[in-house]
Design an enzyme around this catalytic site. Structure first.
Site, PDB file in Angstrom:
ATOM      1  N   GLY A 135       0.817  -1.198   0.000  1.00  0.00           N
ATOM      2  CA  GLY A 135       0.000   0.000   0.000  1.00  0.00           C
ATOM      3  C   GLY A 135       0.859   1.260   0.000  1.00  0.00           C
ATOM      4  O   GLY A 135       1.953   1.273  -0.555  1.00  0.00           O
ATOM      5  N   GLY A 169       2.407   4.801   2.286  1.00  0.00           N
ATOM      6  CA  GLY A 169       2.816   5.259   3.603  1.00  0.00           C
ATOM      7  C   GLY A 169       4.232   4.845   3.945  1.00  0.00           C
ATOM      8  O   GLY A 169       4.921   4.160   3.178  1.00  0.00           O
ATOM      9  N   GLY A 170       4.681   5.268   5.115  1.00  0.00           N
ATOM     10  CA  GLY A 170       6.054   5.042   5.529  1.00  0.00           C
ATOM     11  C   GLY A 170       6.421   3.581   5.632  1.00  0.00           C
ATOM     12  O   GLY A 170       7.502   3.167   5.192  1.00  0.00           O
ATOM     13  N   ILE A 171       5.538   2.758   6.222  1.00  0.00           N
ATOM     14  CA  ILE A 171       5.871   1.337   6.386  1.00  0.00           C
ATOM     15  C   ILE A 171       5.970   0.632   5.040  1.00  0.00           C
ATOM     16  O   ILE A 171       6.986  -0.037   4.768  1.00  0.00           O
ATOM     17  CB  ILE A 171       4.867   0.638   7.328  1.00  0.00           C
ATOM     18  CG1 ILE A 171       5.037   1.155   8.756  1.00  0.00           C
ATOM     19  CG2 ILE A 171       5.057  -0.884   7.289  1.00  0.00           C
ATOM     20  CD1 ILE A 171       4.025   0.614   9.746  1.00  0.00           C
ATOM     21  N   GLU A 230      -3.493  -3.967  -5.283  1.00  0.00           N
ATOM     22  CA  GLU A 230      -4.590  -3.011  -5.472  1.00  0.00           C
ATOM     23  C   GLU A 230      -4.045  -1.718  -6.083  1.00  0.00           C
ATOM     24  O   GLU A 230      -4.548  -1.222  -7.083  1.00  0.00           O
ATOM     25  CB  GLU A 230      -5.224  -2.746  -4.112  1.00  0.00           C
ATOM     26  CG  GLU A 230      -6.293  -1.684  -4.080  1.00  0.00           C
ATOM     27  CD  GLU A 230      -6.792  -1.475  -2.662  1.00  0.00           C
ATOM     28  OE1 GLU A 230      -7.077  -0.322  -2.315  1.00  0.00           O
ATOM     29  OE2 GLU A 230      -6.880  -2.456  -1.902  1.00  0.00           O
ATOM     30  N   LEU A 240      -4.601   0.613  12.521  1.00  0.00           N
ATOM     31  CA  LEU A 240      -4.509   1.680  13.522  1.00  0.00           C
ATOM     32  C   LEU A 240      -4.480   1.131  14.935  1.00  0.00           C
ATOM     33  O   LEU A 240      -3.836   1.701  15.821  1.00  0.00           O
ATOM     34  CB  LEU A 240      -5.712   2.629  13.379  1.00  0.00           C
ATOM     35  CG  LEU A 240      -5.837   3.379  12.055  1.00  0.00           C
ATOM     36  CD1 LEU A 240      -7.171   4.118  11.988  1.00  0.00           C
ATOM     37  CD2 LEU A 240      -4.691   4.359  11.899  1.00  0.00           C
TER      38      LEU A 240
END
Length: 440
Positions: A215, A217-219, A238, A313
């Protein structure tokens, strides 16, 4: 009549396109960077003559007046598959609401509930055979194009030409609007130290020859940077991202071991920087295919050694993941998390990985923005009102900066001990005590 004449007959201005909108209509907008900027940026201008127009969309890239300005509340309501900050603000004032969904069924179930009067999207210019490309997304756009009363596309020379289910013939389009604006970009998030630690743990779980889903983001970006020395990776994802371009250029991705569409990089939409858009432009190795196929867990499971990598989260000690809300407040969306997590575990040799930081720094309830506290993101109970995005039945590997655990086939007693072992050390005793009190 040749295709150029057909195209010319369907060419209109944005004002004429807006004149097609009527009171009570349901408009579906293309996703993220594929959204039609000219149409949406002027939609509020017809507020004086329409009421109760619903716009269904996902990840809008701009803060459009029709849903951000309270003056237009009687005319427009945004119903979103995935929230952004602008939608969250509009939601507070009653101008937006969320559509619960698994991404592979988002478009299908939406039109079963509510007929689409107008699909608006974007396309790259028409070729000599009369074909255009829906460019950056076929998540639901191609499916909806076949069911909408009207299909209106903004043709933009800056949109990359992509292959797959994005291909659409001019005969299938009712109106085209010629535009020329830059493609919206999503800057790459630089991984922080926690991201890098988590990225290394995840990379150790990814075997050579795996097919991966990442996906944003940072991770995920940290994971991509740690995979550069892997061999024969494939892509079935995706979202196609900048990190995948880097892995391809480094030689880590070639798709040679893929069992489903070998050597093809499969996605349902693309979002990133100009580097990404240049890479996918006119590149037949990248296939942008319908989301109801790409994200179908049974399709995902046909990839040998499929690895899905998602974030959450908050997670409780039984393994329930809240990935889209903060308590009862909608924050983002389920997206394809459940689709890909379940699909990966159907795969021979597959793995589903959920990553999260062990703690979060949050504002103290009822205080001003300066009063904050550190809380554990692994909890005995999810925050009151929290949405379960991924059920405890569907959780496999879990990773924090304190390590990796595998919950596959485990009991609740096992899970309590495993998840506490990767919680922040400052909260482990408290979690054990609470787990005993709740007889977990």
């Amino acid at each position: 009549m040749n295709v150029q004449e057909i195209y010319k007959n369907k060419l209109i201005g944005v004002e004429e396109a807006l004149s097609k909108v009527n009171t009570g209509d349901h408009i579906i907008s293309a996703l993220a960077a594929a959204e039609p900027r000219e149409f949406l940026s002027k939609l509020h201008l017809i507020a004086d003559r329409v009421k109760d127009v619903t716009v269904s969309t996902c990840l809008p890239m701009a803060n459009y007046e029709y849903f951000t300005n309270e003056s237009y509340s009687d005319s427009f309501l945004l119903e979103g598959w995935f929230y952004t900050p602008a939608i969250r603000n509009a939601h507070k004032d009653g101008r937006a609401t969320f559509i619960p969904n698994h991404l592979h069924f988002a478009g299908t179930k939406r039109v079963q509930h509510k007929k689409c009067n107008i699909l608006v999207g974007t396309a790259s210019p028409m070729d000599k055979h009369g074909y255009l490309s829906l460019s950056l997304s076929s998540t639901y756009e191609r499916e909806i194009a076949e069911k909408a009363d009207l299909v209106i596309l903004e043709v933009n020379p800056n949109m990359p030409k992509t292959f797959g289910d994005t291909t659409i013939h001019i005969s299938e389009i009712d109106h085209v609007i010629e535009t020329n604006y830059p493609v919206p970009e999503l800057p790459v998030s630089e991984p922080n130290e926690k991201d890098k630690i988590i990225g290394k743990y995840i990379a150790e779980l990814v075997e050579d020859g795996s097919t991966i889903q990442l996906g944003i983001g940072g991770i995920p970006n940290a994971v991509a940077s740690e995979l550069v020395n892997k061999k024969d990776l494939g892509i079935h994802t995706e979202m196609f991202t900048d990190g995948m371009v880097d892995l391809y250029n480094a030689g880590a991705i070639n798709g040679s071991k893929k069992t489903l569409m070998p050597r093809k990089m499969i996605a349902t939409f693309a979002l990133g920087t100009k580097k990404l858009y240049d890479f996918i432009n006119d590149n037949p190795a990248v296939q942008i295919l319908n989301g109801n196929w790409v994200n179908d867990p049974y399709v995902i499971g046909k990839n040998h050694k499929m690895v899905s990598i998602n974030t959450t989260l908050e997670m409780d000690l039984s393994g329930q993941c809240c990935s889209e809300s903060i308590g009862h407040v909608q924050f983002s969306g389920t997206g394809g998390q459940s689709d890909t997590a379940v699909g990966a575990q159907m795969s021979i040799g597959g793995k589903s990985i959920i990553a999260l930081y062990s703690t979060a720094n949050i504002r103290v309830p009822g205080s001003d923005q300066d009063q904050r506290k550190t809380v554990s993101k692994i909890v005995t109970r999810l925050t009151h009102g929290a949405t379960v995005s991924l059920s405890r039945n569907d959780v496999d590997y879990v990773v924090t900066e304190y390590g990796v655990v595998n919950l596959r086939g485990t009991s609740i007693r096992d899970r309590v001990n495993l998840l506490i072992s990767i919680a922040h050390p400052d909260f482990r005793d408290q979690l054990r005590q609470e787990a005993k009190e709740l007889r977990l």
